[in-house]
Motif scaffolding. Structure first.
Motif, PDB file in Angstrom:
ATOM      1  N   ASP A 106     -19.069  37.545  33.584  1.00  0.00           N
ATOM      2  CA  ASP A 106     -19.359  36.675  34.723  1.00  0.00           C
ATOM      3  C   ASP A 106     -18.180  36.739  35.691  1.00  0.00           C
ATOM      4  OD1 ASP A 106     -20.200  34.815  36.504  1.00  0.00           O
ATOM      5  OD2 ASP A 106     -20.181  33.106  35.113  1.00  0.00           O
ATOM      6  N   ILE A 107     -18.370  37.374  36.814  1.00  0.00           N
ATOM      7  CA  ILE A 107     -17.295  37.546  37.780  1.00  0.00           C
ATOM      8  C   ILE A 107     -16.838  36.210  38.333  1.00  0.00           C
ATOM      9  CG2 ILE A 107     -18.749  37.743  39.818  1.00  0.00           C
ATOM     10  CD1 ILE A 107     -15.720  39.968  39.069  1.00  0.00           C
ATOM     11  N   ASN A 108     -17.688  35.204  38.315  1.00  0.00           N
ATOM     12  CA  ASN A 108     -17.331  33.903  38.872  1.00  0.00           C
ATOM     13  C   ASN A 108     -16.363  33.122  37.996  1.00  0.00           C
ATOM     14  OD1 ASN A 108     -19.052  34.078  41.213  1.00  0.00           O
ATOM     15  ND2 ASN A 108     -20.786  33.796  39.823  1.00  0.00           N
ATOM     16  N   GLN A 109     -16.142  33.592  36.783  1.00  0.00           N
ATOM     17  CA  GLN A 109     -15.152  32.949  35.925  1.00  0.00           C
ATOM     18  C   GLN A 109     -13.732  33.311  36.335  1.00  0.00           C
ATOM     19  OE1 GLN A 109     -15.855  30.655  33.603  1.00  0.00           O
ATOM     20  NE2 GLN A 109     -18.010  30.844  34.208  1.00  0.00           N
ATOM     21  N   LEU A 110     -13.576  34.396  37.073  1.00  0.00           N
ATOM     22  CA  LEU A 110     -12.258  34.809  37.556  1.00  0.00           C
ATOM     23  C   LEU A 110     -12.043  34.200  38.933  1.00  0.00           C
ATOM     24  CD1 LEU A 110     -12.421  38.543  36.430  1.00  0.00           C
ATOM     25  CD2 LEU A 110     -11.545  36.574  35.173  1.00  0.00           C
ATOM     26  N   THR A 111     -11.748  32.922  38.936  1.00  0.00           N
ATOM     27  CA  THR A 111     -11.745  32.155  40.179  1.00  0.00           C
ATOM     28  C   THR A 111     -10.523  32.417  41.048  1.00  0.00           C
ATOM     29  OG1 THR A 111     -10.695  30.309  38.997  1.00  0.00           O
ATOM     30  CG2 THR A 111     -13.104  30.320  39.139  1.00  0.00           C
ATOM     31  N   GLU A 112      -9.495  33.035  40.518  1.00  0.00           N
ATOM     32  CA  GLU A 112      -8.258  33.170  41.295  1.00  0.00           C
ATOM     33  C   GLU A 112      -8.355  34.253  42.356  1.00  0.00           C
ATOM     34  OE1 GLU A 112      -3.432  33.255  40.462  1.00  0.00           O
ATOM     35  OE2 GLU A 112      -4.868  33.437  38.814  1.00  0.00           O
ATOM     36  N   PHE A 113      -9.118  35.337  42.071  1.00  0.00           N
ATOM     37  CA  PHE A 113      -9.173  36.445  43.025  1.00  0.00           C
ATOM     38  C   PHE A 113     -10.595  36.951  43.275  1.00  0.00           C
ATOM     39  CE2 PHE A 113      -5.086  36.825  40.777  1.00  0.00           C
ATOM     40  CZ  PHE A 113      -4.216  36.663  41.842  1.00  0.00           C
ATOM     41  N   PHE A 114     -11.399  37.135  42.254  1.00  0.00           N
ATOM     42  CA  PHE A 114     -12.610  37.955  42.349  1.00  0.00           C
ATOM     43  C   PHE A 114     -13.918  37.170  42.362  1.00  0.00           C
ATOM     44  CE2 PHE A 114      -9.341  40.369  40.004  1.00  0.00           C
ATOM     45  CZ  PHE A 114      -9.136  41.386  40.904  1.00  0.00           C
ATOM     46  N   SER A 115     -13.882  35.868  42.337  1.00  0.00           N
ATOM     47  CA  SER A 115     -15.113  35.086  42.248  1.00  0.00           C
ATOM     48  C   SER A 115     -16.016  35.351  43.457  1.00  0.00           C
ATOM     49  CB  SER A 115     -14.776  33.600  42.155  1.00  0.00           C
ATOM     50  OG  SER A 115     -15.941  32.821  42.270  1.00  0.00           O
ATOM     51  N   TYR A 116     -17.267  35.708  43.178  1.00  0.00           N
ATOM     52  CA  TYR A 116     -18.228  35.897  44.259  1.00  0.00           C
ATOM     53  C   TYR A 116     -18.620  34.570  44.886  1.00  0.00           C
ATOM     54  CZ  TYR A 116     -22.547  36.633  46.738  1.00  0.00           C
ATOM     55  OH  TYR A 116     -23.510  36.623  47.713  1.00  0.00           O
ATOM     56  N   GLU A 117     -18.737  33.513  44.091  1.00  0.00           N
ATOM     57  CA  GLU A 117     -19.099  32.209  44.628  1.00  0.00           C
ATOM     58  C   GLU A 117     -18.061  31.741  45.651  1.00  0.00           C
ATOM     59  OE1 GLU A 117     -19.650  29.479  41.471  1.00  0.00           O
ATOM     60  OE2 GLU A 117     -21.487  30.419  40.710  1.00  0.00           O
ATOM     61  N   HIS A 118     -16.798  31.962  45.362  1.00  0.00           N
ATOM     62  CA  HIS A 118     -15.755  31.559  46.303  1.00  0.00           C
ATOM     63  C   HIS A 118     -15.849  32.367  47.595  1.00  0.00           C
ATOM     64  CE1 HIS A 118     -12.931  29.653  43.058  1.00  0.00           C
ATOM     65  NE2 HIS A 118     -14.181  29.233  42.973  1.00  0.00           N
ATOM     66  N   PHE A 119     -16.087  33.670  47.457  1.00  0.00           N
ATOM     67  CA  PHE A 119     -16.273  34.489  48.654  1.00  0.00           C
ATOM     68  C   PHE A 119     -17.464  33.996  49.468  1.00  0.00           C
ATOM     69  CE2 PHE A 119     -19.394  37.820  49.808  1.00  0.00           C
ATOM     70  CZ  PHE A 119     -18.886  38.158  51.058  1.00  0.00           C
ATOM     71  N   ARG A 142     -16.650  42.481  53.605  1.00  0.00           N
ATOM     72  CA  ARG A 142     -16.322  41.049  53.616  1.00  0.00           C
ATOM     73  C   ARG A 142     -15.731  40.623  52.278  1.00  0.00           C
ATOM     74  NH1 ARG A 142     -20.198  42.550  57.171  1.00  0.00           N
ATOM     75  NH2 ARG A 142     -20.665  41.050  58.812  1.00  0.00           N
ATOM     76  N   TYR A 143     -16.377  41.050  51.223  1.00  0.00           N
ATOM     77  CA  TYR A 143     -15.883  40.688  49.886  1.00  0.00           C
ATOM     78  C   TYR A 143     -14.506  41.299  49.637  1.00  0.00           C
ATOM     79  CZ  TYR A 143     -15.615  40.480  44.780  1.00  0.00           C
ATOM     80  OH  TYR A 143     -15.209  40.254  43.495  1.00  0.00           O
ATOM     81  N   ILE A 144     -14.323  42.554  50.045  1.00  0.00           N
ATOM     82  CA  ILE A 144     -13.046  43.233  49.841  1.00  0.00           C
ATOM     83  C   ILE A 144     -11.940  42.545  50.639  1.00  0.00           C
ATOM     84  CG2 ILE A 144     -11.820  45.388  50.308  1.00  0.00           C
ATOM     85  CD1 ILE A 144     -14.504  46.818  49.666  1.00  0.00           C
ATOM     86  N   THR A 145     -12.227  42.173  51.893  1.00  0.00           N
ATOM     87  CA  THR A 145     -11.240  41.471  52.704  1.00  0.00           C
ATOM     88  C   THR A 145     -10.848  40.158  52.054  1.00  0.00           C
ATOM     89  OG1 THR A 145     -12.145  42.454  54.711  1.00  0.00           O
ATOM     90  CG2 THR A 145     -10.786  40.486  54.966  1.00  0.00           C
ATOM     91  N   THR A 146     -11.825  39.439  51.527  1.00  0.00           N
ATOM     92  CA  THR A 146     -11.531  38.172  50.863  1.00  0.00           C
ATOM     93  C   THR A 146     -10.628  38.380  49.664  1.00  0.00           C
ATOM     94  OG1 THR A 146     -13.717  37.383  51.552  1.00  0.00           O
ATOM     95  CG2 THR A 146     -12.563  36.100  49.878  1.00  0.00           C
ATOM     96  N   VAL A 147     -10.913  39.409  48.863  1.00  0.00           N
ATOM     97  CA  VAL A 147     -10.102  39.673  47.674  1.00  0.00           C
ATOM     98  C   VAL A 147      -8.663  40.005  48.059  1.00  0.00           C
ATOM     99  CG1 VAL A 147      -9.781  41.233  45.722  1.00  0.00           C
ATOM    100  CG2 VAL A 147     -12.061  40.359  46.246  1.00  0.00           C
ATOM    101  N   ILE A 148      -8.483  40.847  49.059  1.00  0.00           N
ATOM    102  CA  ILE A 148      -7.129  41.236  49.459  1.00  0.00           C
ATOM    103  C   ILE A 148      -6.351  40.028  49.974  1.00  0.00           C
ATOM    104  CG2 ILE A 148      -5.829  42.521  51.187  1.00  0.00           C
ATOM    105  CD1 ILE A 148      -7.635  44.815  50.854  1.00  0.00           C
ATOM    106  N   GLN A 149      -6.984  39.204  50.799  1.00  0.00           N
ATOM    107  CA  GLN A 149      -6.286  38.033  51.320  1.00  0.00           C
ATOM    108  C   GLN A 149      -5.930  37.053  50.208  1.00  0.00           C
ATOM    109  OE1 GLN A 149      -5.141  38.089  54.350  1.00  0.00           O
ATOM    110  NE2 GLN A 149      -6.195  40.049  54.565  1.00  0.00           N
ATOM    111  N   ARG A 150      -6.783  36.907  49.234  1.00  0.00           N
ATOM    112  CA  ARG A 150      -6.467  36.013  48.122  1.00  0.00           C
ATOM    113  C   ARG A 150      -5.358  36.588  47.258  1.00  0.00           C
ATOM    114  NH1 ARG A 150     -11.295  33.070  45.142  1.00  0.00           N
ATOM    115  NH2 ARG A 150      -9.473  31.762  44.690  1.00  0.00           N
ATOM    116  N   ILE A 151      -5.277  37.916  47.151  1.00  0.00           N
ATOM    117  CA  ILE A 151      -4.172  38.532  46.416  1.00  0.00           C
ATOM    118  C   ILE A 151      -2.843  38.194  47.087  1.00  0.00           C
ATOM    119  CG2 ILE A 151      -3.094  40.735  45.817  1.00  0.00           C
ATOM    120  CD1 ILE A 151      -5.923  41.845  45.381  1.00  0.00           C
ATOM    121  N   PHE A 152      -2.774  38.393  48.397  1.00  0.00           N
ATOM    122  CA  PHE A 152      -1.522  38.114  49.100  1.00  0.00           C
ATOM    123  C   PHE A 152      -1.251  36.616  49.163  1.00  0.00           C
ATOM    124  CE2 PHE A 152      -1.626  42.479  50.176  1.00  0.00           C
ATOM    125  CZ  PHE A 152      -0.343  42.816  50.551  1.00  0.00           C
TER     126      PHE A 152
END
Length: 598
Positions: free
Chosen positions: A326-339, A283-293
């Motif tokens: 803190d991974i949540n500081q990288l809000t553009e692609f990798f934030s766990y909170e956003h996922f 789920r997290y990986i799918t979210t990251v890929i979709q946010r990249i594109f």
């Protein structure tokens, strides 16, 4: 048929025939022999007729250019009768005429070649297109290779495993989390390790052909014969290899199913709690890929090129993973909170938990805020990939990621394009007054059902035209909306009843102040994700009884810390993972024609 295309090869054959005849003449042979002697003995004087040479064998001045047959002056003796232009003749009929003509013509051509030629136009225009990056003279390839070889010398048998690739990435001058692409780019997934010779050969080729990080990254992940990245190319960047049916024909191939976010999950300190919940990595990986594109693929082609990657901030975010704990500081692609927010919102709509939602499920989003006409447009294929959406009327979690980000932040270029595609019913690249009225009719009906007087369409249209200020009268283009700083107000007016009422309660000055606010303020999506995450954490914390039977006061700090410790164990649906937990990035087979770029 044009005569030039027919006569050109015949003319060449005739010229070759005349040249061979001229070359076989005795006078031509004597002239060539004299030229060879002059080349061998450059100090020798030019031959004269008294030296035994035949007169005319080596003319002291260039012969005049031949005149066309039939145009010689009357007093000029001719060796044979004049032939009309284009008439066929045999070399045996007039040998001397052909020989003299060819010799004179050749002398004229040689004289022209000796004239200085003007410089070519391309020589004065410097190279300005570098698809693989601008070459840098400062790069010392041998020094880089020597550093890599020294790093490999520290490993047993000079072979590096995936765990060793962090040191190799640093030796290559790459960020730490490039280790996955470097490992798989050198073929390490087949044997579990990479030899120094194979890696050096691979990296030397990349240094010679790719001159910036974007070109190197694309080269490492792209499929053979391509110069772009598709979603499947990011799979080696995400997961470890396993054998799985791939392609429509069901042919089994080795697919890579771990790496970057998977590597981040295993090694990044901000995601240490996610190690034990491997069933939710997909789920997290799918979210990251979709946010990249969503952020990088600005052409909507489904293919990320070097130019698009170069213009984006993705590689900078990959480099920051090493520095930011803190991974949540990288809000553009990798934030766990956003996922977490995206997946929770999807789970609430997906009542049967088959990881697919239909139009009725999506209509319940935000308490039925979206109009049914807009929901129908979303499921029409205007912004989703693949034909299965039209056949079965469902969208996947990957499509929902695009929808939610676009719905909550209508100011970004991608979200403006998203909703413009939905409102452009005829696909002509402009919103007509008819299309605006089509969507506004439902808004009026919904306002009437809420006992709220709706603004007449003509008055609403005047307001929207004053807001957008289109350059062409009678239609609104995509560029008009991108120039407008209040595109979110425009879209919400036509298909989101809740946000439309919120905008109506605000003063115009307040809207303009929000649109003009610059600086490092949070985007609408970041504000929404932060608020929703706090609400979700508060709900989950409030539902957990304390050991003494009493509920403690909710502290936002404690809520957030508790969420970061074990957020996956707090929501009920995480306790019983679905057997369909593996999210496929390609639920729907699609071709290049399914979604054309803008």
């Amino acid at each position: 048929m044009p005569p030039g295309k027919v006569l050109q090869p015949v003319l060449k054959m005739k010229v070759d025939e005349l040249f061979l005849y001229w070359l076989s003449e005795a006078s031509t042979q004597r002239m060539l022999q004299d030229c060879l002697r002059r080349i061998k003995a450059p100090g020798r004087d030019q031959p004269t007729p008294g030296d035994g040479e035949q007169p005319g064998a080596w003319p002291t001045a260039p012969l005049a250019a031949p005149r066309p047959s039939g145009l010689e002056p009357p007093g000029t003796p001719g060796p044979g009768p004049a032939l009309p232009l284009g008439a066929a003749s045999s070399p045996r009929n007039a040998p001397h005429v052909r020989g003299t003509r060819r010799s004179a013509g050749t002398r004229v051509v040689q004289t022209r070649k000796e004239e200085p030629l003007p410089p070519a136009t391309s020589q004065s225009i410097p190279t300005f297109y570098f698809p693989r990056g601008r070459p840098q003279d400062s790069v010392n390839v041998d020094a880089v290779i020597s550093k890599i070889e020294s790093t490999f010398a520290r490993f047993p048998h000079e072979r590096a495993t995936m765990d060793d690739m962090g040191l190799v990435a640093k030796a290559c001058g790459c960020p730490l989390y490039w280790k996955g692409p470097l490992f798989y780019g050198a073929g390490g997934e087949r044997t579990g390790s990479v030899s120094v010779h194979k890696f050096v050969a691979m990296w030397r080729k990349i240094l010679q052909n790719c001159h910036d990080d974007a070109a190197k990254f694309v080269h490492l992940l792209m499929s053979p014969g391509c110069n772009y990245l598709v979603q499947e190319d990011f799979v080696p960047f995400l997961q470890r290899p396993h054998r799985t049916p791939h392609g429509r024909a069901g042919v089994y191939t080795t697919r890579l199913v771990s790496s970057h976010p998977q590597d981040v999950v295993n090694t990044h300190p901000g995601l240490s709690f996610l190690k034990e919940a491997s069933e939710f990595h997909s789920r997290y990986i799918t979210t990251v890929i979709q946010r990249i594109f969503y952020a990088v693929n600005r052409s909507w082609s489904g293919r990320i090129t070097c130019a698009e990657l170069r213009r984006s901030s993705f590689l900078q975010n990959v480099a920051l993973l090493e520095e930011e704990a803190d991974i949540n500081q990288l809000t553009e692609f990798f934030s766990y909170e956003h996922f977490y927010v995206i997946y929770c919102k999807f789970w609430e709509l997906d009542t049967d938990h088959d990881l697919l939602i239909d139009a009725d499920d999506l209509a319940r989003h935000n308490d039925h805020a979206l109009s049914t006409k807009m929901i129908d447009r979303i499921f029409s294929g205007a912004v989703t990939r693949g034909r299965k959406v039209q056949k079965e009327g469902k969208i996947s979690y990957a499509d929902f990621v695009w929808f939610l980000i676009s719905e909550e932040d209508k100011k970004t270029p991608t979200s403006i394009e998203y909703w413009f595609r939905c409102m452009d019913l005829d696909g002509d690249g402009a919103l007509s007054m008819f299309e605006l009225e089509y969507f506004y009719e439902e808004q009026c009906r919904r306002l009437d059902s809420m006992a709220i007087e709706a603004l007449p369409f003509q008055d609403c249209l005047c307001q929207m035209l004053d807001l957008v200020k289109p350059r062409t009268e009678g239609k609104i283009t995509l560029q008009d909306l991108k120039r407008c700083k209040l595109a979110n107000v425009f879209f919400d007016t036509f298909f989101n009843i809740e946000k439309y009422l919120d905008h109506e309660q605000k003063e115009q000055i307040s809207l303009l102040r929000d649109g003009d606010s610059g600086g490092p303020e949070l985007s609408d999506w970041e504000k929404y994700a932060a608020e929703e995450y706090d609400i979700l954490v508060a709900e989950e914390t409030a539902g957990e009884p304390w050991e003494d039977g009493f509920e403690a006061e909710l502290s936002p700090v404690e809520q957030k810390l508790s969420a970061l410790r074990s957020p996956l164990a707090q929501r009920p649906f995480f306790e019983a993972p679905s057997p369909l937990g593996a999210v496929d990035l390609y639920e729907y087979a699609c071709g290049d024609e399914d979604l054309e770029p803008l």
